[in-house]
Design an enzyme around this catalytic site. Structure first.
Site, short mmCIF file in Angstrom:
data_model
loop_
_atom_site.label_atom_id
_atom_site.label_comp_id
_atom_site.label_asym_id
_atom_site.label_seq_id
_atom_site.Cartn_x
_atom_site.Cartn_y
_atom_site.Cartn_z
N CYS A 162 -0.45 5.96 13.98
CA CYS A 162 -0.38 7.34 13.47
C CYS A 162 0.17 7.38 12.05
CB CYS A 162 0.37 8.24 14.43
SG CYS A 162 -0.30 9.90 14.38
N HIS B 11 -2.93 7.96 19.52
CA HIS B 11 -1.74 7.45 20.21
C HIS B 11 -2.14 6.58 21.40
CE1 HIS B 11 1.57 9.34 18.10
NE2 HIS B 11 0.72 10.30 17.82
N GLU C 114 -0.37 4.93 23.34
CA GLU C 114 0.56 5.06 24.47
C GLU C 114 0.29 6.34 25.26
OE1 GLU C 114 1.11 6.03 21.53
OE2 GLU C 114 2.28 7.88 21.58
N1 LIG Z 1 2.06 11.62 14.84
C1 LIG Z 1 2.17 11.20 13.59
O1 LIG Z 1 2.65 10.11 13.27
C2 LIG Z 1 1.78 12.20 12.53
C3 LIG Z 1 1.68 11.63 11.14
C4 LIG Z 1 1.73 12.69 10.07
N2 LIG Z 1 3.02 13.33 10.07
C5 LIG Z 1 0.62 13.71 10.29
O2 LIG Z 1 0.86 14.81 10.71
O3 LIG Z 1 -0.51 13.41 10.02
#
Ligand SMILES: NC(=O)CC[C@H](N)C(=O)O
Length: 368
Positions: A260, A344, A346
């Protein structure tokens, strides 16, 4: 309107819209970026996901709270049923907030928000809010439970994209989770979800969680077998020191997995771009296609920034993309042991179709 908690609630959007509903949770006013998730369940996990820091979350599923809030349980300091030790969203917006009917519920959603000082608003047309956000893009907003919002503009001075929220979500000193195997990895913790910790721990790793802006030299002092750059809140383009540390780490040739925010930091470190999306991906059923075998996986997402296909760094190959909007959802370095995913793996909440990404990371470390 009759409100079951005997208080009104309000949402004010940056475009001047004022919506009246019922208040629940803690009475008070908070501001944040208004985002929506189409997840049908998993509100204990979503509300505690540190990537939601600075945001007011609108849940589109019409009934929220019916299975309550479980007791916190952990294994070696890793929470089993929450993504961090507190509610991270600035406020919660739902159609209907209910009392729990489940054997393992410890408290109601209303009690939880109240005890953690977070305002909630129910009995509003969330579909109308979502349509606005989808048409105009995410916007700042103000949420209030039980208090009229006078002069809402004064709460909107600070813009979400300009704030570094990691100072609230990243640990100040390293935290160690001793694993059962012999390999140690460092996890750069800008606000890590415990689901990610759990998947790594289940694979036997000892995990050293270091503060988000920890230098490459200090990371290498732990002599890790690999490094994970995890998820985190806010605008990745503000994190120049994190990008610099990443580049320094690449010089060591150590295997890296980015998840992410980690995917976005990898992109920036190799000269690509990360841009704000119109309203992001927040759901537990987003498709991603693995270009190596054309398989489609249903995955969990929470991000507002993305890597567009024209912005992929030269040295990296696209691994996954989202067939709905072609956002790049995973990258593999052409020569170095570096892999990333925007979604994600997970889940938590969400389907476990892609937990094999963690196995791939382990194989990558063993082969190095
Ligand atoms: N879940 C995250 O790591 C989000 C990454 C970043 N803050 C976004 O909104 O794109």
């Amino acid at each position: 309107m009759i409100c079951k908690r005997d208080k009104k609630g309000y949402i004010y959007l940056e475009d001047g819209t004022l919506i009246e509903g019922c208040g629940f949770g803690k009475s008070g006013i908070r501001s944040g970026e208004v985002v929506f998730t189409t997840s049908m369940n998993g509100y204990p996990e979503s509300l505690t996901d540190p990537s939601y820091k600075g945001q007011i979350l609108v849940i589109t599923h019409p009934l929220v709270g019916n299975y309550g809030v479980p007791k916190k349980q952990d294994i070696s300091g890793i929470l089993k049923n929450f993504e961090s030790d507190r509610i991270q969203v600035e406020g919660l917006v739902v159609v209907e907030e209910t009392d729990p009917h489940k054997w393992n519920s410890d408290m109601s959603l209303n009690e939880w928000l109240t005890s953690e000082g977070v305002p909630g608003v129910s009995d509003v047309d969330t579909r109308m809010i979502v349509k606005k956000v989808r048409s105009y893009g995410v916007m700042m907003g103000v949420i209030s439970s039980g208090v009229k919002i006078d002069e809402p503009e004064k709460y909107l001075e600070r813009k979400y994209d300009e704030i570094d929220f990691t100072e609230f979500t990243s640990p100040k000193v390293p935290i160690i989770h001793q694993g059962k195997g012999k390999d140690l990895i460092v996890l750069v913790d800008c606000g890590i979800k415990h689901g990610i910790l759990q998947e790594l721990y289940l694979r036997g790793f000892t995990i050293v969680r270091v503060p988000c802006k920890f230098s490459a030299d200090k990371i290498m002092d732990y002599m890790p077998k690999g490094v994970v750059f995890g998820n985190g809140p806010g605008n990745p383009n503000l994190f120049s020191s994190l990008v610099k540390n990443y580049k320094d780490l690449v010089e060591y040739g150590i295997p890296i997995m980015g998840i992410c925010l980690g995917h976005q930091i990898t992109t920036l470190a190799f000269g690509g771009k990360v841009k704000k999306m119109k309203y992001g991906h927040r759901a537990i059923n987003k498709p991603v296609i693995d270009v190596t075998d054309n398989k489609c996986y249903i995955t969990t997402h929470n991000h507002g920034y993305g890597v567009f296909k024209e912005d992929v760094p030269q040295d990296m190959k696209v691994w996954f993309y989202n067939p709905d909007d072609m956002i790049v959802e995973g990258l593999v370095h052409q020569k170095l042991p570096i892999i990333t995913v925007q979604f994600h793996p997970e889940a938590r909440p969400g389907p476990w179709d892609v937990t094999w990404i963690f196995d791939k990371f382990r194989v990558m470390l063993n082969g190095h």
